[in-house]
Design an enzyme around this catalytic site. Structure first.
Site, PDB file in Angstrom:
ATOM      1  N   ARG A 169     -15.271 -29.016  -5.052  1.00 41.45           N
ATOM      2  CA  ARG A 169     -13.897 -29.284  -5.484  1.00 41.45           C
ATOM      3  C   ARG A 169     -13.550 -30.766  -5.394  1.00 41.45           C
ATOM      4  NH1 ARG A 169     -10.384 -28.142  -1.739  1.00 41.45           N
ATOM      5  NH2 ARG A 169      -8.329 -28.940  -2.213  1.00 41.45           N
ATOM      6  N   LYS A 170     -14.516 -31.614  -5.076  1.00 43.59           N
ATOM      7  CA  LYS A 170     -14.261 -33.058  -4.955  1.00 43.59           C
ATOM      8  C   LYS A 170     -14.297 -33.700  -6.340  1.00 43.59           C
ATOM      9  CE  LYS A 170     -16.304 -33.280  -0.326  1.00 43.59           C
ATOM     10  NZ  LYS A 170     -17.403 -33.824   0.505  1.00 43.59           N
ATOM     11  N   THR A 171     -13.385 -33.260  -7.188  1.00 49.54           N
ATOM     12  CA  THR A 171     -13.343 -33.710  -8.577  1.00 49.54           C
ATOM     13  C   THR A 171     -12.244 -34.753  -8.772  1.00 49.54           C
ATOM     14  OG1 THR A 171     -11.935 -31.800  -9.038  1.00 49.54           O
ATOM     15  CG2 THR A 171     -14.286 -31.562  -9.507  1.00 49.54           C
TER      16      THR A 171
END
Length: 303
Positions: A146-148
């Site tokens: 989820r580190k977008t």
């Protein structure tokens, strides 16, 4: 519980996109042309043809976003390559033909190219990670994280899927992940799992980040569906995974074991093993190089 999630060839991933995504394209245009299009005034409204060239090797990804950018400026795109196919390195490759008014072509050019380059870069690295894992004979799931980029998650998750890796959870609402801060704030893994189970219901998986074998064992006993062995490596990782699978076999607890934390291309193969079900990494989408594309309007023929 199976961890296998490879997509079948020929599936159209564009069908996964939510109805709201086209509004993202409007926001991209609002950012890129907030007022007057000065240079567009120069070229006018004459119908032109532009060639999309692939200039560096990689996996073509982001076709629906590219299409929508040009649709919103009344241009048409004809693709000469399918999404997911390999753009060859060290040569210029004709990828698509875009037609429309010159001013409109140039209005969409940078928005479309930036999106395509980023999405294709993520797909390229994702494919490489997946292939490395498969070459080891490992049949588990390679997943992104989820580190977008805020506001660009849909494109980046889409690129992961085109590349052949699992997009993992899309947001805080799509899966329960209890990380170290959740545990510390609650007091214990058991308390955190029991508390969230009261509200999350049967349809959501619970993934618990664990720092060691004892924490993972507690998480499984509390009812976790996935235990993430965070930053464990070598025998500490594989020994813990092996012990957990052995201890809980036949006990009526189905769970998956995930390895995560600091996984890059060079360390991937050391993290896969027979007792590991999921390998999650941000390296497939953070700091990955873009695939280089250019859009060139064809010169007018001299009369």
């Amino acid at each position: 519980m199976s961890a296998e999630s490879d997509l079948q060839p020929g599936q159209n991933l564009a069908h996964l996109l939510p109805p709201s995504w086209k509004g993202d394209v409007q926001r991209w245009f609002a950012e890129d042309t907030p007022s007057f299009d000065w240079a567009g005034f120069v070229v006018g409204e004459e119908e032109q043809e532009a060639i999309l060239w692939g200039k560096s090797g990689g996996i073509l990804a982001g076709v629906p976003f590219f299409d929508e950018v040009f649709k919103q400026v009344d241009c048409k795109v004809e693709w000469l390559m399918e999404e997911g196919s390999v753009v060859p390195p060290n040569t210029k490759t004709k990828v698509a033909i875009v037609t429309g008014k010159a001013r409109q072509l140039l209005l969409g050019e940078r928005v479309a190219l930036n999106t395509l380059a980023r999405c294709s870069g993520i797909a390229t690295v994702s494919r490489r990670f997946r292939d490395l894992a498969r070459a080891e004979g490992w049949k588990g799931v390679v997943a992104g994280t989820r580190k977008t980029t805020p506001g660009f998650r849909l494109v980046e998750k889409y690129g992961m899927m085109v590349g052949g890796v699992d997009p993992h959870r899309h947001d805080l609402s799509s899966m329960v992940m209890l990380k170290d801060n959740h545990i510390w704030a609650t007091g214990s893994i058991t308390a955190a799992v029991q508390t969230v189970r009261r509200v999350a219901g049967f349809s959501l998986l619970v993934n618990v980040e664990c720092q060691n074998l004892a924490e993972a064992d507690e998480a499984i006993a509390a009812g976790a569906n996935i235990v993430m062995l965070d930053n464990l490596v070598g025998e500490e990782l594989h020994g813990a995974a092996r012990e957990l699978k052995k201890k809980w076999k036949g006990q009526g607890r189905e769970f998956l074991i995930e390895t995560s934390g600091g996984i890059v291309e060079g360390s991937l193969t050391a993290r896969v093993g027979p007792d590991i079900d999921i390998l999650s990494t941000s390296a497939v989408h953070q700091s990955c190089p873009h695939v280089d594309f250019s859009l060139k309007i064809q010169p007018k023929k001299k009369s």
